[in-house]
Design a protein around this motif. Sequence first.
Motif, PDB file in Angstrom:
ATOM      1  N   PHE A   1       0.866  -1.684  -0.030  1.00  0.00           N
ATOM      2  CA  PHE A   1      -0.214   0.019  -0.411  1.00  0.00           C
ATOM      3  C   PHE A   1       0.844   1.419  -0.077  1.00  0.00           C
ATOM      4  O   PHE A   1       1.685   0.726   0.782  1.00  0.00           O
ATOM      5  CB  PHE A   1      -0.747   0.026   1.295  1.00  0.00           C
TER       6      PHE A   1
ATOM      7  N   TRP B   1     -13.138   0.731  -8.581  1.00  0.00           N
ATOM      8  CA  TRP B   1     -11.661  -0.179  -8.833  1.00  0.00           C
ATOM      9  C   TRP B   1     -10.647   0.399  -9.919  1.00  0.00           C
ATOM     10  O   TRP B   1     -11.081  -0.077 -11.539  1.00  0.00           O
ATOM     11  CB  TRP B   1     -11.488  -1.441  -8.472  1.00  0.00           C
TER      12      TRP B   1
ATOM     13  N   LEU C   1      -7.983   4.359  -1.360  1.00  0.00           N
ATOM     14  CA  LEU C   1      -6.678   3.693  -1.425  1.00  0.00           C
ATOM     15  C   LEU C   1      -5.467   3.509  -2.487  1.00  0.00           C
ATOM     16  O   LEU C   1      -6.457   3.087  -3.318  1.00  0.00           O
ATOM     17  CB  LEU C   1      -6.747   2.279  -0.805  1.00  0.00           C
ATOM     18  N   TRP C   2      -4.079   4.033  -2.619  1.00  0.00           N
ATOM     19  CA  TRP C   2      -3.149   3.328  -3.676  1.00  0.00           C
ATOM     20  C   TRP C   2      -3.221   2.269  -3.347  1.00  0.00           C
ATOM     21  O   TRP C   2      -2.164   2.070  -2.484  1.00  0.00           O
ATOM     22  CB  TRP C   2      -2.492   4.692  -3.437  1.00  0.00           C
ATOM     23  N   VAL C   3      -2.866   1.211  -4.265  1.00  0.00           N
ATOM     24  CA  VAL C   3      -2.291  -0.427  -4.168  1.00  0.00           C
ATOM     25  C   VAL C   3      -0.698  -0.129  -5.147  1.00  0.00           C
ATOM     26  O   VAL C   3      -1.432  -0.367  -6.609  1.00  0.00           O
ATOM     27  CB  VAL C   3      -3.392  -1.366  -4.508  1.00  0.00           C
ATOM     28  N   ASN C   4       0.830  -0.452  -5.123  1.00  0.00           N
ATOM     29  CA  ASN C   4       1.536  -0.399  -5.709  1.00  0.00           C
ATOM     30  C   ASN C   4       1.086  -1.888  -6.822  1.00  0.00           C
ATOM     31  O   ASN C   4       0.351  -3.078  -6.387  1.00  0.00           O
ATOM     32  CB  ASN C   4       2.617  -0.277  -5.092  1.00  0.00           C
TER      33      ASN C   4
ATOM     34  N   THR D   1      -7.660  -8.285  -7.857  1.00  0.00           N
ATOM     35  CA  THR D   1      -6.383  -7.932  -7.464  1.00  0.00           C
ATOM     36  C   THR D   1      -5.401  -8.554  -8.281  1.00  0.00           C
ATOM     37  O   THR D   1      -4.813  -8.823  -8.486  1.00  0.00           O
ATOM     38  CB  THR D   1      -5.898  -7.999  -6.164  1.00  0.00           C
TER      39      THR D   1
ATOM     40  N   THR E   1      -1.616  -7.488  -7.385  1.00  0.00           N
ATOM     41  CA  THR E   1      -1.185  -8.133  -6.136  1.00  0.00           C
ATOM     42  C   THR E   1      -2.189  -8.208  -4.670  1.00  0.00           C
ATOM     43  O   THR E   1      -2.911  -7.230  -4.200  1.00  0.00           O
ATOM     44  CB  THR E   1      -0.513  -6.480  -5.236  1.00  0.00           C
TER      45      THR E   1
ATOM     46  N   ILE F   1      -3.968  -9.192  -1.985  1.00  0.00           N
ATOM     47  CA  ILE F   1      -4.538  -8.392  -1.041  1.00  0.00           C
ATOM     48  C   ILE F   1      -5.601  -8.345  -0.463  1.00  0.00           C
ATOM     49  O   ILE F   1      -6.393  -8.988  -1.281  1.00  0.00           O
ATOM     50  CB  ILE F   1      -4.683  -6.660  -0.263  1.00  0.00           C
TER      51      ILE F   1
ATOM     52  N   LEU G   1      -6.942  -3.809   6.665  1.00  0.00           N
ATOM     53  CA  LEU G   1      -6.104  -3.783   5.163  1.00  0.00           C
ATOM     54  C   LEU G   1      -4.946  -5.143   5.990  1.00  0.00           C
ATOM     55  O   LEU G   1      -4.057  -5.535   5.796  1.00  0.00           O
ATOM     56  CB  LEU G   1      -5.499  -2.640   5.077  1.00  0.00           C
TER      57      LEU G   1
ATOM     58  N   GLY H   1      -1.396  -7.610   2.998  1.00  0.00           N
ATOM     59  CA  GLY H   1      -1.180  -7.694   1.860  1.00  0.00           C
ATOM     60  C   GLY H   1      -0.048  -7.972   1.396  1.00  0.00           C
ATOM     61  O   GLY H   1       0.861  -7.922   2.586  1.00  0.00           O
TER      62      GLY H   1
END
Length: 318
Positions: A58, A115, A144-147, A195, A197, A199, A274, A276
Amino acid sequence: MPAVTVENPLTLPRVTVPADTTARPVLAVKTAPSGFEGEGFPVRRAFAGINYKYLDPFIMMDQMGEVEYAAGEPKGTPWHPHRGFETVTYLIDGTFVHQDSNGGGGTIKNGDTQWMTAGSGLLHIEAPPESLVMSGGLFHGLQLWVNLPAKDKMMAPRYQDIRGGQVRLLTSPDGGALLRVIAGGLDGHEGPGITHTPITMVHATVRPGAEVTLPWREDFNGLAYVLAGRGSVGAERRPVQVGQTAVFGAGGSLTVRADEQQDSHTPDLEVVLLGGQPIREPMAHYGPFVMNTREELQQAFEDFQKGRLGSVPAVHGM
């Protein structure tokens, strides 16, 4: 805070934890500073001051509102670019309209999730509908930002429209907690979010005095952000309240408990959980771009300036 609810949680599947599971300790509790985003809507920076090694994958999370807008006050964001990660917008109260230069778009409200996988890059805009601008009203949500790992940074953009009614609803053994699984899995139950990644994202409502212990993948990190109310986290019952993030250490379960007394306008403890799988790659992050090297960041800026991330539609319908 309606999101998605049920009259009797005991009708839902119940989440259990094996007796020999190691509880995750609480490493830290951080208070989110307040700021403004986009055209001026108030946010809390949920991950400010937390070492990235405990956040990975995250990148950041903003709590948008909770704010009661007067007529003419609702605000959004102007058109802006993204590359190299995913944005997850979860709306609890109010309405937001999204559109992007890749053709994705939709309206989310009251428990819906948008998303957006930016991948190789696009432009997008988020704004309240004209009816909300005219009338005002309650607005509350999360972004939320997810790499993305290096191998997926330049993948084709994608948009997912997740309706509130699609989330997986679960409860604790005594029915004291309502668990909304938005993405990932919890005790064998999968949420609708797809997703890249790995999570897990869960919105939990915990009734006053209730406690919930959830199984948590040991290869995931663990974070709990308090949207509203007061309670405690971990077996050690570390106090938490609205606007605070708890960082958990290693283990196979995490525990959240609601205080017996809550504020009159917040009947329950509302928490976003959360977890991940850390990517553990170098990260170069500046503004709307999240890449692996400084050279890739420079390329992202150049591509944006030359119009390679898409163009703003002539009519965007906002």
